[in-house]
Design a protein around this motif. Sequence first.
Motif, mmCIF file in Angstrom:
data_model
loop_
_atom_site.group_PDB
_atom_site.id
_atom_site.type_symbol
_atom_site.label_atom_id
_atom_site.label_comp_id
_atom_site.label_asym_id
_atom_site.label_seq_id
_atom_site.Cartn_x
_atom_site.Cartn_y
_atom_site.Cartn_z
ATOM 1 N N GLU A 45 0.942 -1.121 -0.058
ATOM 2 C CA GLU A 45 0.230 -0.052 -0.069
ATOM 3 C C GLU A 45 1.005 1.358 -0.022
ATOM 4 O O GLU A 45 0.504 2.236 -0.849
ATOM 5 N N ARG A 46 2.220 1.114 0.768
ATOM 6 C CA ARG A 46 2.948 2.498 0.866
ATOM 7 C C ARG A 46 3.681 2.494 -0.492
ATOM 8 O O ARG A 46 3.742 3.806 -1.007
ATOM 9 N N MET A 47 3.920 1.339 -1.136
ATOM 10 C CA MET A 47 4.462 1.738 -2.566
ATOM 11 C C MET A 47 3.662 2.362 -3.390
ATOM 12 O O MET A 47 4.028 2.821 -4.463
ATOM 13 N N LYS A 48 2.294 1.718 -3.348
ATOM 14 C CA LYS A 48 1.479 2.191 -4.467
ATOM 15 C C LYS A 48 1.088 3.935 -4.060
ATOM 16 O O LYS A 48 0.949 4.494 -4.996
ATOM 17 N N GLU A 49 1.153 4.034 -2.888
ATOM 18 C CA GLU A 49 1.001 5.713 -2.523
ATOM 19 C C GLU A 49 2.280 6.292 -3.104
ATOM 20 O O GLU A 49 2.212 7.529 -3.623
ATOM 21 N N VAL A 50 3.360 5.555 -3.008
ATOM 22 C CA VAL A 50 4.772 6.340 -3.532
ATOM 23 C C VAL A 50 4.672 6.647 -4.992
ATOM 24 O O VAL A 50 4.861 7.733 -5.738
#
Length: 168
Positions: free
Chosen positions: A32-37
Amino acid sequence: VSQVMTNFSYPDYLKLFFLKTHYRSPIDYSTERMKEVEKNYDEFLEFFEHYDQWQVKTRNRFVGQQVSQTVPPFDKQFSEAMEDDLNTPKALAVLFEAVNLGKQGLQRGDAAGGGLASHASWTLLSCGKQLGLFEQGITKEKTEVRSRIESLIQEREAARKSRDFAKA
């Protein structure tokens, strides 16, 4: 790293992921954090794409235009963030402010707006370079970077196995 690069193949996504976390804080990896990034980084690329299209459309006549309104001293704010215990999340916030200002400038479509967009573009490129961003360019075109990273990882692993720690 190889698993992340498989799912998020653009190298600057990983750089931005690490930069969004202060070096004194633990790294909290999640998809999820990588998708946000990925979404955050794509904001930069979208701005550059629109800015390039705008330059072509206006034949660069507004690039470097003096701006009548006071523009934020992004370079100073960026430097202050970096000097504040290498606060990369705060430095990135400055870059996102620049993107927002650049988008507003492009929406205006006049000389002053062009000056704002030009200022934002210059800020992103000069400050982003200090963070190692945009080294592969400002588009998502595929590069040879991924294979180079994997090659370096393999070389490092081989050096560690042969106990050549200086090379590793």
